[in-house]
Design a protein around this motif. Structure first.
Motif, PDB file in Angstrom:
ATOM      1  N   THR A  87      18.509  -3.335   6.809  1.00 26.18           N
ATOM      2  CA  THR A  87      19.624  -3.460   7.751  1.00 26.18           C
ATOM      3  C   THR A  87      19.428  -2.582   8.988  1.00 26.18           C
ATOM      4  O   THR A  87      19.554  -3.036  10.123  1.00 26.18           O
ATOM      5  N   ASN A  88      19.128  -1.302   8.733  1.00 21.89           N
ATOM      6  CA  ASN A  88      19.026  -0.356   9.849  1.00 21.89           C
ATOM      7  C   ASN A  88      17.773  -0.591  10.673  1.00 21.89           C
ATOM      8  O   ASN A  88      17.778  -0.366  11.885  1.00 21.89           O
ATOM      9  N   ARG A 146      13.614   6.795   3.366  1.00 23.49           N
ATOM     10  CA  ARG A 146      12.988   7.323   2.153  1.00 23.49           C
ATOM     11  C   ARG A 146      11.468   7.127   2.171  1.00 23.49           C
ATOM     12  O   ARG A 146      10.723   8.064   2.394  1.00 23.49           O
ATOM     13  N   LYS A 147      10.999   5.898   1.915  1.00 25.12           N
ATOM     14  CA  LYS A 147       9.552   5.637   1.905  1.00 25.12           C
ATOM     15  C   LYS A 147       9.163   4.559   2.895  1.00 25.12           C
ATOM     16  O   LYS A 147       8.113   4.617   3.507  1.00 25.12           O
ATOM     17  N   GLY A 148       9.979   3.536   2.969  1.00 25.17           N
ATOM     18  CA  GLY A 148       9.713   2.457   3.916  1.00 25.17           C
ATOM     19  C   GLY A 148       8.446   1.683   3.624  1.00 25.17           C
ATOM     20  O   GLY A 148       7.662   1.397   4.532  1.00 25.17           O
ATOM     21  N   SER A 194      15.286   0.999  -3.871  1.00 27.60           N
ATOM     22  CA  SER A 194      15.871   1.678  -2.713  1.00 27.60           C
ATOM     23  C   SER A 194      17.349   1.982  -2.982  1.00 27.60           C
ATOM     24  O   SER A 194      17.840   3.091  -2.739  1.00 27.60           O
ATOM     25  N   TYR A 202      11.849  -8.395   5.106  1.00 25.23           N
ATOM     26  CA  TYR A 202      11.375  -7.022   5.318  1.00 25.23           C
ATOM     27  C   TYR A 202       9.846  -7.007   5.269  1.00 25.23           C
ATOM     28  O   TYR A 202       9.192  -6.312   6.039  1.00 25.23           O
TER      29      TYR A 202
HETATM   30  P1  A3P Z   1      13.314   2.647   1.034  1.00 21.23           P
HETATM   31  O1  A3P Z   1      14.454   3.285   0.300  1.00 21.23           O
HETATM   32  O2  A3P Z   1      12.518   1.723   0.154  1.00 21.23           O
HETATM   33  O3  A3P Z   1      12.446   3.628   1.752  1.00 21.23           O
HETATM   34  P2  A3P Z   1      19.050  -0.527   4.686  1.00 21.23           P
HETATM   35  O4  A3P Z   1      18.923  -0.170   6.114  1.00 21.23           O
HETATM   36  O5  A3P Z   1      19.348  -1.962   4.430  1.00 21.23           O
HETATM   37  O6  A3P Z   1      19.980   0.410   3.962  1.00 21.23           O
HETATM   38  O7  A3P Z   1      17.606  -0.347   4.024  1.00 21.23           O
HETATM   39  C1  A3P Z   1      17.046   0.947   3.868  1.00 21.23           C
HETATM   40  C2  A3P Z   1      15.576   0.773   3.535  1.00 21.23           C
HETATM   41  O8  A3P Z   1      14.868   0.355   4.718  1.00 21.23           O
HETATM   42  C3  A3P Z   1      14.947   2.089   3.083  1.00 21.23           C
HETATM   43  O9  A3P Z   1      13.929   1.694   2.158  1.00 21.23           O
HETATM   44  C4  A3P Z   1      14.361   2.603   4.400  1.00 21.23           C
HETATM   45  O10 A3P Z   1      13.347   3.546   4.242  1.00 21.23           O
HETATM   46  C5  A3P Z   1      13.823   1.297   4.987  1.00 21.23           C
HETATM   47  N1  A3P Z   1      13.590   1.347   6.433  1.00 21.23           N
HETATM   48  C6  A3P Z   1      14.445   1.725   7.401  1.00 21.23           C
HETATM   49  N2  A3P Z   1      13.838   1.691   8.610  1.00 21.23           N
HETATM   50  C7  A3P Z   1      12.569   1.279   8.384  1.00 21.23           C
HETATM   51  C8  A3P Z   1      11.434   1.062   9.247  1.00 21.23           C
HETATM   52  N3  A3P Z   1      11.497   1.260  10.548  1.00 21.23           N
HETATM   53  N4  A3P Z   1      10.291   0.637   8.662  1.00 21.23           N
HETATM   54  C9  A3P Z   1      10.202   0.428   7.344  1.00 21.23           C
HETATM   55  N5  A3P Z   1      11.239   0.630   6.489  1.00 21.23           N
HETATM   56  C10 A3P Z   1      12.408   1.050   7.011  1.00 21.23           C
END
Ligand code: A3P
Length: 287
Positions: free
Chosen positions: A48-49, A249-251, A130, A185
């Motif tokens: 989402t973010n 977190r890890k991404g 996640s 994703y």
């Molecule tokens: P992880 O917990 O697997 O690291 P949301 O925004 O829907 O809450 O999703 C959060 C997840 O998206 C987290 O995953 C976060 O690290 C990952 N995320 C956010 N920005 C990212 C980016 N620019 N590239 C890759 N992953 C990203």
């Protein structure tokens, strides 16, 4: 600290203090969708973010001023939450509005509008992992007792915003609609630039190469993790306990392999096959 109770609305669990019957009824029945609205819809923890950052950077043609000045959750608030109604009113146009709502609870006024929806999905195994970590850090959510209990709830659809399977199947009913664009994703990970170009095309936004470069660079995991207006460190620690884990977190893709036992993976696969058998679309992780 805020309460951790859930309540059920139309068969779907929601978090007290984040949502209310009133906010959900407003979101579905009264929210006025505008023709230039852009909705960023996801099941939680699907990216989402990441999509908020991408869409904001596209909106400002790669200019990072807003990304560095305004917290990400204010740039594209969740319109169904208690605070969402006012936050959305404060947005400048075109509004980029986030939502985790299932399809059947979405704004009724969308149907007659020209607004657009971008729906981002992620491998549900990684969504689950996640979500499991996030639920520990987010103080307003009930803390999972164990990974197994959390997985049982996830597979039974007993999670906030309901079943991942129903969410995806519900929204994918719109896949032939010209106002609807879906992406995963995993595709963002594989080819971010290519995805940004596809999103621009869907939005009818033409950007110079340099602007595209900026969108790609500034929506990278590294840049977002280091940007306090994107990494959620601006959230008070009684809401998000930063000592229990970071939002960025890890991404990565495939982190579930570090958490699932062979048996858990088999059960997950069985439920997945059964639940998704009628979806006539191959998703990125489907074999
Ligand atoms: P992880 O917990 O697997 O690291 P949301 O925004 O829907 O809450 O999703 C959060 C997840 O998206 C987290 O995953 C976060 O690290 C990952 N995320 C956010 N920005 C990212 C980016 N620019 N590239 C890759 N992953 C990203």
């Amino acid at each position: 600290m805020m309460g951790k109770e859930n309540f059920v609305h139309k068969g779907t669990p929601f978090a007290v203090n984040v949502h209310s019957e009133e906010s959900l009824n407003y979101a579905e029945n009264e929210f006025p969708v505008l023709d230039d609205d852009i909705f960023n819809v996801t099941y939680p923890k699907s990216g989402t973010n990441w999509m908020i950052e991408i869409l904001n950077l596209i909106k400002y043609k790669g200019d990072t001023t807003m990304s560095n000045r305004v917290p990400i959750y204010e740039r594209s608030p969740w319109y169904e939450t208690i605070f969402g109604k006012e936050q959305v009113k404060a947005l400048n146009h075109p509004r980029i509005i986030s939502s985790h709502l299932p399809y059947h609870m979405f704004a009724k006024s969308f149907s007659k509008s020209k607004a657009k929806i971008i729906y981002t999905m992620r491998n549900p195994k990684d969504v689950f992992v996640s979500n499991y970590h996030f639920a520990h850090a987010l103080q307003i959510f009930k803390e999972p007792k164990s990974l197994q209990e959390h997985m049982d709830n996830f597979l039974q659809g007993n999670s906030l915003y309901g079943s991942w399977f129903d969410h995806v199947k519900g929204w994918m009913q719109m896949k032939e609609d010209r106002r609807f664009f879906y992406i995963t994703y995993e595709e963002l990970q594989q080819d971010l630039r290519g995805c940004v170009l596809r999103i621009c095309k869907f939005l009818g936004q033409e950007l110079e190469d340099e602007a595209i470069d900026s969108v790609v660079k500034n929506s990278s995991f590294k840049v977002m993790k280091d940007n306090k207006m994107a990494n959620w460190t601006t959230i008070p620690s009684d809401v998000l306990d930063h000592s229990k884990g970071s939002f960025m977190r890890k991404g990565v893709c495939g982190d579930w392999k570090n958490y699932f036992t062979v048996a858990q993976n088999e059960i997950f696969d069985d439920v997945y096959q059964e639940q998704m058998k009628d979806l006539n679309t191959k998703l990125f992780w489907d074999e």
